[in-house]
Design a protein around this motif. Sequence first.
Motif, mmCIF file in Angstrom:
data_model
loop_
_atom_site.group_PDB
_atom_site.id
_atom_site.type_symbol
_atom_site.label_atom_id
_atom_site.label_comp_id
_atom_site.label_asym_id
_atom_site.label_seq_id
_atom_site.Cartn_x
_atom_site.Cartn_y
_atom_site.Cartn_z
ATOM 1 N N ILE A 18 0.954 -1.274 -0.068
ATOM 2 C CA ILE A 18 -0.023 -0.204 0.016
ATOM 3 C C ILE A 18 0.986 1.209 0.173
ATOM 4 N N GLN A 20 0.792 5.007 1.780
ATOM 5 C CA GLN A 20 0.229 5.638 2.834
ATOM 6 C C GLN A 20 1.187 6.599 3.353
ATOM 7 N N ASP A 21 0.816 7.859 3.672
ATOM 8 C CA ASP A 21 1.659 8.807 4.531
ATOM 9 C C ASP A 21 3.109 8.828 3.729
ATOM 10 N N ARG A 24 5.796 3.604 0.984
ATOM 11 C CA ARG A 24 5.313 2.403 0.261
ATOM 12 C C ARG A 24 5.562 1.383 1.298
ATOM 13 N N LYS A 25 4.313 0.775 1.747
ATOM 14 C CA LYS A 25 4.647 -0.156 2.766
ATOM 15 C C LYS A 25 4.209 -1.612 2.023
ATOM 16 N N GLU A 39 8.964 -0.278 4.985
ATOM 17 C CA GLU A 39 8.399 0.812 4.662
ATOM 18 C C GLU A 39 9.494 1.385 3.600
ATOM 19 N N LYS A 193 -5.916 -1.326 -2.455
ATOM 20 C CA LYS A 193 -6.799 -0.246 -2.296
ATOM 21 C C LYS A 193 -7.072 -0.020 -0.926
ATOM 22 N N GLY A 195 -6.277 -0.742 2.013
ATOM 23 C CA GLY A 195 -5.021 -0.828 3.334
ATOM 24 C C GLY A 195 -5.095 -2.021 3.939
ATOM 25 N N THR A 201 2.179 0.160 13.648
ATOM 26 C CA THR A 201 2.052 1.324 13.576
ATOM 27 C C THR A 201 3.318 2.370 13.337
#
Length: 202
Positions: A18, A20-21, A24-25, A39, A193, A195, A201
Amino acid sequence: MATKQWLQLLQDAKKTAIIQDGKRKVHFLMEDGKEMVEEYSVDTNVVIKRAWKQKGKLGQDIGWEIEVGDPEPNRIDNLEIVGIRESSSAPIVTRRITKTALEWRIRNLPYPKDVYSVTTEDDGTITVRTSNKKYFKKINIPDLERVGLKPEQDRISFNYQYNTLIITYKKPPKLIEMEKKIFDMISKLKIAKDGDVQCPTS
């Protein structure tokens, strides 16, 4: 572990990605059941976190062990698991990766720069010592182990500021080449898409 083995392990793993922020995770589920999350910075394509899912003796999930990146701020208090709690003033080792180097930061070291020595060892580790015998630490280097290399002394440099010893190890070409192959592989992954990725976290 030889380069091909590590690459093969990642190629054979079930992978989910995914974005996110600004990261790429990628979640890897290995064939042996181990789970790893990486990440990558979307700007630099460099790994900013690598973590392994840990299980207790009874198979229960006990959180993530951080191999690269800062430790989890609200990780389960290890007092419950192993009966010890590290002092907040104890030295803490964190690892970072840049485009050209591996980097370790050892915080909470109050001694002046001239007491430290950082040396490579035949067992594939880097050893940090102080001449005042107040600190000793052996550091494993999984990135080099995965490409079948031992550390070389002339690739090491270190600096000291704000009670932190910063050790920099210049990446050998073989490691840079493997990182490129791994990134080429993960950059081709379809981005999920919803997540649906198990990530520690941030």
